[in-house]
Write a protein that holds these residues in place. Sequence first.
Motif: not given
Ligand SMILES: [Zn+2]
Length: 380
Positions: A112-114, A116-119, A248-250, A284-286
Amino acid sequence: MHTHTRRGFLAQTLGAGFLGASLFEQAFFRATLARAAAPSAPVDVFDIQKVADGIYGAIAHAPVVVNCNAAIFENEKDLLIVDTHSKPSAVAALVAQLRTVTKKPVRWVVETHFHWDHSQGAHAYRQLAPGAELVSSTATRSLIAEFGAARLKESLEESAKALDGYRQQLGKANSPQERAHFERMIAGTRAYIAEMRNYQPELPDLTFEDNLVLHDKAHELHLAFRGRGHTSGDVVVFCPEKRALASGDLLHSWLPSMGDGYPHEWPRTLQQIGSLDFTHVIGGHGAVQDSRQRLGQFAGYIEELTEKVEAGKRSGRTLEQLQTGITPASLKSLAGEYGEFVGSQMVRYDADAELSRPADVLADSVKGNVEEVWNRLDQV
Ligand SMILES: [Zn+2]
């Protein structure tokens, strides 16, 4: 005998999924977890929840070094997985757990994005599913190329610093619960450093500007970029038939992380996302969200906070003054249930916050957001 013991250990560590995995996958899990200092690898890194027919949210339990959630879309013959966590061993744990639900091969991996915790787990899919395509927006691929290695280095430095802190706090711990917490933080942080020390970021194979549609027999999946927000390249995955959105984190169930964000544009981007007809959100979280109401609340918070920080900065107030003045209680967008919701979500799903009270975690996060918005107000 040795093999038998090792197999028993992995079955215990990775749960029933290990035995449901193919032999190739089992060999991969074995190798990855050996590199990742397996004795501290936790059982059930994720909680896999069915969100709709053939769509699952893998919700990261409070991991020591933050891991994002994954979303899993089960196509007719294969799988599309959204996001790759902070380390390859988390991908190994996810795929092992997933094998209790489906045995289909992984064909698509979307980042979803760059961040570190997603890639940073992406490399695991190169070995585990060599034919799988790694997909992102064009902007995200450029950001990984430009910043991936530096962000990894930063995360390793932060982890080393955190490790010192945990050791000191362990020395001062005065309850078995506190001791257990700091011991867990130390073991997990050391394992992260050991695993990631020599990691090379993976670049996506396939990129798109605004839209990419997979016309699978099971359902259509719309990968979409709708404007800048959390970063300049965030995409969502939307399944119109099942009204499910991986965001993601949006959009997720914590307060936003705004360090690379575009505070003026983010609410508008969320409005665009809001025009998609979804009811389920895997962020992305929760926790998974089973309604649309959090989108407006999340956007409302970013908008209100940005207005306040901007007005304060323009009137000559200092960052410290704004951090003191802009409290959760001063923000209409956090009044009532929403503030309590995000506070309790951060305590539940962020290991660093697990000994804290939701109200304190909320206050700390708002303070952090004030600084991030302050720094990003004039970002062009
Ligand atoms: Zn994140």
